[in-house]
Design a protein around this motif. Structure first.
Motif, PDB file in Angstrom:
ATOM      1  N   SER B   7       0.759  -1.172  -0.129  1.00  0.00           N
ATOM      2  CA  SER B   7      -0.042  -0.098   0.098  1.00  0.00           C
ATOM      3  C   SER B   7       0.812   1.160  -0.109  1.00  0.00           C
ATOM      4  O   SER B   7       1.955   1.314   0.500  1.00  0.00           O
ATOM      5  CB  SER B   7      -0.881  -0.009   1.266  1.00  0.00           C
ATOM      6  OG  SER B   7      -0.185   0.244   2.357  1.00  0.00           O
ATOM      7  N   PRO B   8       0.345   2.474  -0.561  1.00  0.00           N
ATOM      8  CA  PRO B   8      -0.808   2.301  -1.572  1.00  0.00           C
ATOM      9  C   PRO B   8      -0.461   1.648  -2.874  1.00  0.00           C
ATOM     10  O   PRO B   8       0.606   1.409  -3.092  1.00  0.00           O
ATOM     11  CB  PRO B   8      -1.106   4.011  -1.616  1.00  0.00           C
ATOM     12  CG  PRO B   8       0.256   4.367  -1.534  1.00  0.00           C
ATOM     13  CD  PRO B   8       1.133   3.665  -0.575  1.00  0.00           C
ATOM     14  N   LEU B  21       6.254   3.895   1.378  1.00  0.00           N
ATOM     15  CA  LEU B  21       5.645   2.851   0.818  1.00  0.00           C
ATOM     16  C   LEU B  21       5.498   1.488   1.922  1.00  0.00           C
ATOM     17  O   LEU B  21       6.657   1.505   2.585  1.00  0.00           O
ATOM     18  CB  LEU B  21       6.513   2.374  -0.465  1.00  0.00           C
ATOM     19  CG  LEU B  21       6.763   3.515  -1.425  1.00  0.00           C
ATOM     20  CD1 LEU B  21       7.268   2.710  -2.598  1.00  0.00           C
ATOM     21  CD2 LEU B  21       5.442   4.076  -1.795  1.00  0.00           C
ATOM     22  N   ARG B  22       4.724   0.701   1.683  1.00  0.00           N
ATOM     23  CA  ARG B  22       4.234   0.004   2.774  1.00  0.00           C
ATOM     24  C   ARG B  22       4.112  -1.624   2.439  1.00  0.00           C
ATOM     25  O   ARG B  22       3.750  -1.895   0.988  1.00  0.00           O
ATOM     26  CB  ARG B  22       3.171   0.012   3.822  1.00  0.00           C
ATOM     27  CG  ARG B  22       3.365   1.478   4.581  1.00  0.00           C
ATOM     28  CD  ARG B  22       1.967   1.725   5.195  1.00  0.00           C
ATOM     29  NE  ARG B  22       2.268   3.009   6.014  1.00  0.00           N
ATOM     30  CZ  ARG B  22       2.457   4.324   5.732  1.00  0.00           C
ATOM     31  NH1 ARG B  22       2.289   4.636   4.196  1.00  0.00           N
ATOM     32  NH2 ARG B  22       2.390   5.157   6.385  1.00  0.00           N
ATOM     33  N   CYS B  23       4.688  -2.598   3.018  1.00  0.00           N
ATOM     34  CA  CYS B  23       4.456  -3.929   2.467  1.00  0.00           C
ATOM     35  C   CYS B  23       4.363  -4.921   3.724  1.00  0.00           C
ATOM     36  O   CYS B  23       4.898  -4.778   4.620  1.00  0.00           O
ATOM     37  CB  CYS B  23       5.860  -4.294   1.913  1.00  0.00           C
ATOM     38  SG  CYS B  23       5.863  -6.084   1.186  1.00  0.00           S
ATOM     39  N   THR B  76       8.793  -0.999   5.269  1.00  0.00           N
ATOM     40  CA  THR B  76       8.539   0.352   4.834  1.00  0.00           C
ATOM     41  C   THR B  76       9.673   0.556   4.009  1.00  0.00           C
ATOM     42  O   THR B  76      10.775   0.305   4.311  1.00  0.00           O
ATOM     43  CB  THR B  76       8.347   1.448   5.783  1.00  0.00           C
ATOM     44  OG1 THR B  76       9.432   1.686   6.483  1.00  0.00           O
ATOM     45  CG2 THR B  76       7.065   1.068   6.651  1.00  0.00           C
ATOM     46  N   LEU B  77       9.497   1.374   2.784  1.00  0.00           N
ATOM     47  CA  LEU B  77      10.472   1.972   1.932  1.00  0.00           C
ATOM     48  C   LEU B  77      10.028   3.442   2.076  1.00  0.00           C
ATOM     49  O   LEU B  77       9.108   3.904   1.745  1.00  0.00           O
ATOM     50  CB  LEU B  77      10.522   1.356   0.852  1.00  0.00           C
ATOM     51  CG  LEU B  77      11.650   1.897  -0.262  1.00  0.00           C
ATOM     52  CD1 LEU B  77      12.759   1.615   0.042  1.00  0.00           C
ATOM     53  CD2 LEU B  77      11.295   1.722  -1.898  1.00  0.00           C
ATOM     54  N   LYS B  78      11.201   4.445   2.444  1.00  0.00           N
ATOM     55  CA  LYS B  78      10.963   5.712   2.487  1.00  0.00           C
ATOM     56  C   LYS B  78      11.678   6.511   1.714  1.00  0.00           C
ATOM     57  O   LYS B  78      12.943   6.109   1.451  1.00  0.00           O
ATOM     58  CB  LYS B  78      11.073   6.087   3.886  1.00  0.00           C
ATOM     59  CG  LYS B  78      10.991   7.684   4.384  1.00  0.00           C
ATOM     60  CD  LYS B  78      10.896   7.929   5.694  1.00  0.00           C
ATOM     61  CE  LYS B  78       9.955   7.256   6.678  1.00  0.00           C
ATOM     62  NZ  LYS B  78       9.954   7.698   8.056  1.00  0.00           N
ATOM     63  N   ILE B  79      11.284   7.674   0.885  1.00  0.00           N
ATOM     64  CA  ILE B  79      11.895   8.406   0.203  1.00  0.00           C
ATOM     65  C   ILE B  79      11.888   9.633   0.824  1.00  0.00           C
ATOM     66  O   ILE B  79      10.716  10.256   0.742  1.00  0.00           O
ATOM     67  CB  ILE B  79      11.465   8.263  -1.480  1.00  0.00           C
ATOM     68  CG1 ILE B  79      11.609   6.882  -1.885  1.00  0.00           C
ATOM     69  CG2 ILE B  79      12.450   9.184  -2.029  1.00  0.00           C
ATOM     70  CD1 ILE B  79      10.997   6.662  -3.305  1.00  0.00           C
TER      71      ILE B  79
END
Lengths: 114, 114
Positions: B7-8, B21-23, B76-79
């Protein structure tokens, strides 16, 4: 390190015709080989994999691939394609260490036409 | 199991904003991968976790990117800050470490940075 080459970026084919999507790899260690399919706006789905044993591997949807160690190839074939096979196909490789870290080729867009 | 959940599905943000971004991996899987897909570079592995520990982050493009896995069921992947060249589809995948396993992919997050 490994690398994967998919020479054909696009392959057009008529429905019910046979198709072969080419994949060559490079690695200094033993590898496992995979083919994934990606339908539009979807994630990747495993078609088939080669781990060991018989060099001819059968997968889902009538696809098969043959591992050729001397030619470092793992070409994907289907004897008769259907319109629903239109998708992008990715060849991938990982080393046999069990880490499952995949290195992908650039993909081949298969377009099946009526 | 519902598979890998991301998501999203779509995210549009302005340049300079933070994006997360989430997983959620498949229950029981102990390896998690973040990939980025672009037309120019294909599928690239960004980072790989095993048992919640980052094993290989050599694919993370620069310090603006960071990834965490606080527990076995979430990553999570953060930018921060985001740039237009970060526009891509980001995939999360999970697997069981070891032989004869495959990576299962989520449906991806399409990120557009304007």
């Amino acid at each position: 390190a490994q690398s994967v080459t998919q020479l054909d970026s696009q392959v057009p084919v008529f429905e019910e015709a046979p198709v072969e999507l080419r994949c060559n790899y490079s690695s200094s260690v033993s590898v496992y080989l995979f083919w994934y399919v990606q339908y539009p706006n979807q994630g990747l789905q495993l078609l088939l994999k080669y781990l060991s044993g018989s060099t001819l591997v059968k997968g889902i949807n009538g696809f098969e691939a043959e591992f050729n160690k001397s030619q470092t190839s793992f070409h994907l074939r289907k004897p008769s394609v259907h319109i629903s096979d239109t998708a992008e196909y990715f060849c991938a490789v990982t080393d046999t260490g069990g880490g499952n870290k995949l290195t992908f080729g650039t993909g081949t867009q298969l377009k099946v036409e009526l | 199991d519902a598979g890998v959940i991301q998501s999203p599905r779509h995210e549009v943000t302005e340049m300079g904003q933070e994006v997360t971004l989430r997983c959620k991996p498949i229950s029981g899987h102990n390896s998690l991968f973040w990939y980025r897909q672009t037309m120019m570079r294909g599928l690239e592995l960004l980072i790989y976790f095993n048992n919640n520990v980052p094993i290989d982050d050599s694919g993370m493009p620069e310090d603006r990117f960071s990834a965490k896995m606080p527990n076995a069921s979430f990553s999570t992947l953060k930018i921060q800050p985001s740039e237009p060249r970060d526009s891509a589809v980001y995939f999360c995948a999970s697997s069981l470490t070891g032989l004869n396993t495959e990576a299962f992919f989520g449906q991806g997050t399409r990120l557009t940075v304007v």
